[in-house]
Scaffold this motif. Sequence first.
Motif, short mmCIF file in Angstrom:
data_model
loop_
_atom_site.label_atom_id
_atom_site.label_comp_id
_atom_site.label_asym_id
_atom_site.label_seq_id
_atom_site.Cartn_x
_atom_site.Cartn_y
_atom_site.Cartn_z
N LEU A 25 0.83 -1.20 0.00
CA LEU A 25 0.00 0.00 0.00
C LEU A 25 0.86 1.26 0.00
N ALA A 26 1.98 1.22 0.70
CA ALA A 26 2.91 2.36 0.67
C ALA A 26 3.49 2.52 -0.73
N THR A 27 3.80 1.41 -1.38
CA THR A 27 4.30 1.48 -2.75
C THR A 27 3.24 2.07 -3.68
N ALA A 28 1.99 1.63 -3.51
CA ALA A 28 0.89 2.15 -4.34
C ALA A 28 0.72 3.65 -4.13
N ARG A 29 0.72 4.08 -2.88
CA ARG A 29 0.57 5.51 -2.58
C ARG A 29 1.68 6.33 -3.22
N ASP A 30 2.92 5.85 -3.10
CA ASP A 30 4.05 6.60 -3.65
C ASP A 30 4.03 6.63 -5.18
N ARG A 31 3.61 5.52 -5.78
CA ARG A 31 3.54 5.48 -7.24
C ARG A 31 2.45 6.41 -7.76
N LEU A 32 1.33 6.46 -7.06
CA LEU A 32 0.26 7.39 -7.44
C LEU A 32 0.72 8.84 -7.27
N SER A 33 1.46 9.12 -6.22
CA SER A 33 1.97 10.49 -5.99
C SER A 33 2.87 10.93 -7.14
N ARG A 34 3.73 10.02 -7.59
CA ARG A 34 4.63 10.37 -8.70
C ARG A 34 3.85 10.54 -10.00
N HIS A 35 2.90 9.65 -10.24
CA HIS A 35 2.17 9.69 -11.51
C HIS A 35 1.35 10.98 -11.63
#
Length: 215
Positions: A92-102
């Motif tokens: 979930l932390a990976t998902a949040r960070d990837r969404l933030s970058r995108h």
Amino acid sequence: MEVAFQPSLLDLADDAGPGVGPLDALRRTTLGDGAWVDVLPGWFSGADELFAELVGGVPWRAESREMYDRVVDVPRLVHTYGVGDPLPHPALATARDRLSRHYADELGEPFVTAGCCYYRDGRDSVAWHGDTGVNGRGVRGRSHDTMVAIVSFGSPRKLLLRPRGGSTAVTHALGHGDLLVMGGSCQRTWEHAVPKTARPVGPRVSVQFRPRNVF
């Protein structure tokens, strides 16, 4: 009738466990009045494993609220991970960070909180609303464009969107591991809901990533 969640035989995590794929295949739908929705089915791999960990590991709580001069139970279980709180699974932390970058160029800030909802069966729901603040907090959504990214785990449920005060709804059937992002003016010009259903359905968990001070 209570229906148990049926895991998918095709949803297999790799040796590293649950994870997310690329965001290149996101499909955007323009809703009007500056609002839009991005959808990506099956964004998470290993969603079965993550669903089980969320059901068993999140400190779910029941809430009640005053409505029409009486106190009623909120028809779902909830928990919110605030700014800086460790999330219940590294994926979930990976998902949040990837969404933030995108979405960095459009949003201009990262996603920093994760609200979790546990819909135990078809009797659990969320009424029509926009994320425009709770008890005087998080009022940014009332006047500024923002985003809310929802990842769904477990049994599919319908998420409906309609223009604020309107009657015609747009339906998205969110399935296991699917991603839906509401952006632009969506929180103040549109409303969304997960309605009750008499059809037998299993449990569902949704995780909603939000920027700071958006509720």
